[in-house]
Design a protein around this motif. Structure first.
Motif, PDB file in Angstrom:
ATOM      1  N   PRO A 197      -7.680   2.767   2.679  1.00  0.00           N
ATOM      2  CA  PRO A 197      -8.086   1.553   1.414  1.00  0.00           C
ATOM      3  C   PRO A 197      -6.343   2.250   1.199  1.00  0.00           C
ATOM      4  O   PRO A 197      -5.921   1.139   0.468  1.00  0.00           O
ATOM      5  CB  PRO A 197      -9.164   1.932   1.361  1.00  0.00           C
ATOM      6  CG  PRO A 197      -9.914   2.328   1.926  1.00  0.00           C
ATOM      7  CD  PRO A 197      -9.080   3.520   2.933  1.00  0.00           C
ATOM      8  N   ASP A 198      -5.886   3.129   0.439  1.00  0.00           N
ATOM      9  CA  ASP A 198      -4.990   3.847  -0.130  1.00  0.00           C
ATOM     10  C   ASP A 198      -3.643   3.991   0.779  1.00  0.00           C
ATOM     11  O   ASP A 198      -2.746   3.912  -0.419  1.00  0.00           O
ATOM     12  CB  ASP A 198      -5.122   5.724  -0.630  1.00  0.00           C
ATOM     13  CG  ASP A 198      -4.622   6.484   0.918  1.00  0.00           C
ATOM     14  OD1 ASP A 198      -5.555   6.803   1.615  1.00  0.00           O
ATOM     15  OD2 ASP A 198      -4.344   7.526   0.430  1.00  0.00           O
ATOM     16  N   LEU A 199      -3.586   3.576   2.094  1.00  0.00           N
ATOM     17  CA  LEU A 199      -2.658   3.206   2.576  1.00  0.00           C
ATOM     18  C   LEU A 199      -2.281   1.834   2.422  1.00  0.00           C
ATOM     19  O   LEU A 199      -0.794   1.293   2.847  1.00  0.00           O
ATOM     20  CB  LEU A 199      -2.423   3.926   4.035  1.00  0.00           C
ATOM     21  CG  LEU A 199      -2.142   5.321   3.878  1.00  0.00           C
ATOM     22  CD1 LEU A 199      -2.107   5.572   5.574  1.00  0.00           C
ATOM     23  CD2 LEU A 199      -1.102   5.882   3.691  1.00  0.00           C
ATOM     24  N   ALA A 200      -3.210   0.857   2.575  1.00  0.00           N
ATOM     25  CA  ALA A 200      -3.224  -0.469   1.997  1.00  0.00           C
ATOM     26  C   ALA A 200      -2.006  -1.144   1.228  1.00  0.00           C
ATOM     27  O   ALA A 200      -1.547  -2.411   2.332  1.00  0.00           O
ATOM     28  CB  ALA A 200      -4.870  -1.362   1.810  1.00  0.00           C
ATOM     29  N   ARG A 204       0.747  -0.284   0.858  1.00  0.00           N
ATOM     30  CA  ARG A 204       2.295  -0.283   2.472  1.00  0.00           C
ATOM     31  C   ARG A 204       1.815  -0.452   3.435  1.00  0.00           C
ATOM     32  O   ARG A 204       2.399  -1.220   4.011  1.00  0.00           O
ATOM     33  CB  ARG A 204       2.466   1.329   2.524  1.00  0.00           C
ATOM     34  CG  ARG A 204       3.203   2.088   1.838  1.00  0.00           C
ATOM     35  CD  ARG A 204       3.071   3.517   2.008  1.00  0.00           C
ATOM     36  NE  ARG A 204       3.837   3.744   2.527  1.00  0.00           N
ATOM     37  CZ  ARG A 204       3.523   4.811   3.447  1.00  0.00           C
ATOM     38  NH1 ARG A 204       3.048   6.324   2.874  1.00  0.00           N
ATOM     39  NH2 ARG A 204       4.751   5.825   4.449  1.00  0.00           N
ATOM     40  N   LEU A 205       0.734  -1.092   4.321  1.00  0.00           N
ATOM     41  CA  LEU A 205       0.602  -1.508   5.400  1.00  0.00           C
ATOM     42  C   LEU A 205       0.160  -2.797   5.522  1.00  0.00           C
ATOM     43  O   LEU A 205       0.587  -3.526   6.216  1.00  0.00           O
ATOM     44  CB  LEU A 205      -0.408  -0.406   6.363  1.00  0.00           C
ATOM     45  CG  LEU A 205      -0.268   1.281   6.247  1.00  0.00           C
ATOM     46  CD1 LEU A 205      -1.535   1.400   7.499  1.00  0.00           C
ATOM     47  CD2 LEU A 205       1.040   1.117   6.498  1.00  0.00           C
ATOM     48  N   VAL A 206      -0.514  -3.522   4.649  1.00  0.00           N
ATOM     49  CA  VAL A 206      -0.608  -4.527   4.818  1.00  0.00           C
ATOM     50  C   VAL A 206       0.756  -5.945   4.506  1.00  0.00           C
ATOM     51  O   VAL A 206       0.465  -6.424   4.956  1.00  0.00           O
ATOM     52  CB  VAL A 206      -1.405  -5.201   3.777  1.00  0.00           C
ATOM     53  CG1 VAL A 206      -1.942  -6.514   3.982  1.00  0.00           C
ATOM     54  CG2 VAL A 206      -2.515  -4.286   3.559  1.00  0.00           C
ATOM     55  N   PRO A 207       1.967  -5.578   4.006  1.00  0.00           N
ATOM     56  CA  PRO A 207       2.486  -6.273   4.243  1.00  0.00           C
ATOM     57  C   PRO A 207       3.543  -6.003   5.709  1.00  0.00           C
ATOM     58  O   PRO A 207       4.007  -6.822   5.793  1.00  0.00           O
ATOM     59  CB  PRO A 207       3.657  -5.609   2.794  1.00  0.00           C
ATOM     60  CG  PRO A 207       2.805  -4.804   1.794  1.00  0.00           C
ATOM     61  CD  PRO A 207       1.695  -4.556   3.117  1.00  0.00           C
ATOM     62  N   LEU A 208       3.534  -5.208   5.785  1.00  0.00           N
ATOM     63  CA  LEU A 208       4.001  -4.698   7.061  1.00  0.00           C
ATOM     64  C   LEU A 208       3.201  -5.264   8.306  1.00  0.00           C
ATOM     65  O   LEU A 208       4.040  -6.087   9.248  1.00  0.00           O
ATOM     66  CB  LEU A 208       3.791  -3.023   7.746  1.00  0.00           C
ATOM     67  CG  LEU A 208       5.053  -1.946   6.603  1.00  0.00           C
ATOM     68  CD1 LEU A 208       4.911  -0.901   7.266  1.00  0.00           C
ATOM     69  CD2 LEU A 208       6.242  -2.652   6.375  1.00  0.00           C
ATOM     70  N   ALA A 209       1.963  -5.605   8.523  1.00  0.00           N
ATOM     71  CA  ALA A 209       1.133  -6.143   8.653  1.00  0.00           C
ATOM     72  C   ALA A 209       1.777  -8.023   9.374  1.00  0.00           C
ATOM     73  O   ALA A 209       2.052  -8.658   9.624  1.00  0.00           O
ATOM     74  CB  ALA A 209      -0.627  -5.659   8.674  1.00  0.00           C
ATOM     75  N   GLU A 210       2.002  -8.031   7.486  1.00  0.00           N
ATOM     76  CA  GLU A 210       2.082  -9.500   7.605  1.00  0.00           C
ATOM     77  C   GLU A 210       3.520 -10.174   7.823  1.00  0.00           C
ATOM     78  O   GLU A 210       2.921 -10.938   9.136  1.00  0.00           O
ATOM     79  CB  GLU A 210       2.185  -9.826   6.035  1.00  0.00           C
ATOM     80  CG  GLU A 210       0.344 -10.195   5.286  1.00  0.00           C
ATOM     81  CD  GLU A 210       0.440 -10.155   3.580  1.00  0.00           C
ATOM     82  OE1 GLU A 210      -0.731 -10.466   3.410  1.00  0.00           O
ATOM     83  OE2 GLU A 210       1.832  -9.423   2.952  1.00  0.00           O
TER      84      GLU A 210
END
Lengths: 177, 146
Positions: free
Chosen positions: A81-84, A86-92
Motif C-alpha cells: 500500500p505504501d507504493l500505491a 506511485r503505482l495506481v497512476p501508472l495502472a490508470e
C-alpha cells in the motif's frame, strides 16, 4: 497489398506439388504481407476467398498487454500500500491505453474490471518491495519494446498513438526506479 | 514553441522546436546546480544534436530550413530553481509533441528517429518532474496535444 495473392499463389505453384505449402502457410504469408496496411482485402483471389478465418487486429496483443501491465501494477499496489500512490497512476495510464486501442481497432474490452479476474492471485508471501519494483520494471521494459515494434510496423493513422504508448511505458520504467 | 499545428512540414516544425528548447536551457541552466545543472547541459546537447541533424536533413533534401531566432518568449518567468525545473518539464514535453507529429508521415529510419526523440524527451520530462517534486511523474499519452 495487390501483391498478397500473386506472391502466395506463385509460391505454391512453383514447387510443382513436390512440397506444397499448406493452405495455412499461404494464409500466414498473406497475413504477414498484409501487416503494413490495415484490413487488406483478399477479394478477387479465388484460391483464398473461401473459409478465410477472421484475422485479429495486429494491435490486439497490445491491448492484452496494456491490461496485463495494469493488473500487475494494481496487484503490486494491493500488496504494498505504501507504493500505491506511485503505482495506481501508472495502472490508470495502461487502462487508458487499452481503451484508446480498443476504440482505434473497433474491439470491445473485457467487460469486467481489468483489475479483477485478469490479475494474478496474490502470492501467500508478498514479494519484497525491491523485488516487486524490479519485476514491474522488467514488464514495462518488455512493454516499451513491443509498443516500439508495433509503432515501427503500423500504418500512418495509428503510429502517433503507438508512439505515445511506447513513450509512456518508457516513462513508467523511469518512474519505477 | 507552442504546439505542432499540422499545417507545415513536421520536420521543419520540429527544428523550430529544437531551436526554442536550446534557447530555453540557457535560463534553465543558470538556475540549477550540481547534478541538475549537468542534466540540463546533457539535455541541451541532445537538442543541439537533433537540431544539427534536422538542418542537415532538410537542406540535403532541398527543403526550406527555418532560421533560428535571437530569442524566444518563455511561458513564465524563470527566477529560481523551481521555475527552472518547471520550464525544463515544459520544454521536454513540448518538443516531444513536435516529434510525435513527425511520426504519421514517416517511414523506416526516419520513423525510428522520431520515436527515439519522443521517447527520450518524455523520459527526460519525467526526470525533471521528479526533480521538481511534481506528481504524477508521468502523463498517459506523452506528446499528444491537449
Amino acid at each position: 497489398m495487390v501483391l498478397t495473392c500473386p506472391v502466395a499463389m506463385g509460391r505454391t505453384t512453383r514447387r510443382d506439388g513436390s512440397s506444397p505449402l499448406s493452405r495455412r502457410a499461404v494464409l500466414r504469408a498473406g497475413a504477414l504481407l498484409a501487416l503494413g496496411g490495415a484490413a487488406a482485402p483478399l477479394t478477387g483471389c479465388s484460391l483464398l476467398d473461401r473459409e478465410e478465418p477472421p484475422r485479429p487486429d495486429p494491435l490486439a496483443p497490445l491491448i492484452d498487454e496494456s491490461l496485463r501491465l495494469a493488473a500487475g501494477l494494481r496487484a503490486a499496489a494491493d500488496a504494498h500500500p505504501d507504493l500505491a500512490a506511485r503505482l495506481v497512476p501508472l495502472a490508470e495510464t495502461h487502462e487508458a491505453h487499452a481503451t484508446e486501442l480498443a476504440r482505434v481497432t473497433g474491439t470491445a474490452l473485457p467487460s469486467e474490471s481489468p483489475s479483477g479476474s485478469t490479475a494474478p492471485p496474490p502470492p501467500e508471501q508478498p514479494a519484497s518491495r525491491a523485488a516487486t519494483l524490479s519485476a514491474l520494471r522488467k514488464a514495462e521494459r518488455a512493454g516499451r519494446d513491443s509498443a516500439t515494434a508495433a509503432c515501427a510496423a503500423a500504418p500512418g493513422d495509428r503510429v502517433a498513438l503507438l508512439g505515445s504508448i511506447a513513450a509512456a511505458r518508457a516513462t513508467h520504467l523511469e518512474a519505477l526506479k | 514553441m507552442t504546439a505542432p499545428t499540422g499545417t507545415e512540414d513536421p520536420l521543419a516544425a520540429a527544428l523550430t522546436a529544437e531551436y526554442a528548447a536550446i534557447w530555453a536551457y540557457g535560463p534553465i541552466g543558470v538556475r540549477l546546480a550540481d547534478a541538475e545543472r549537468k542534466a540540463a547541459v546533457e539535455a541541451e546537447d541532445a537538442h543541439r544534436s537533433r537540431r544539427d541533424a534536422l538542418i542537415l536533413q532538410l537542406s540535403t533534401g532541398g527543403a526550406a530550413v527555418p532560421p533560428d531566432r535571437p530569442g524566444y518568449a518563455l511561458p513564465f518567468p524563470v527566477t529560481d530553481r523551481a521555475s527552472a525545473l518547471r520550464l525544463a518539464v515544459e520544454v521536454e514535453e513540448r518538443t516531444a509533441a513536435f516529434w510525435r507529429a513527425v511520426l504519421p508521415a514517416s517511414t523506416g529510419a526516419e520513423r525510428d528517429r522520431a520515436l527515439s526523440a519522443l521517447i527520450e524527451y518524455a523520459v527526460r520530462a519525467t526526470r525533471w518532474r521528479r526533480a521538481a517534486g511534481i506528481a504524477p511523474l508521468t502523463v498517459a499519452f506523452p506528446g499528444r496535444p491537449g
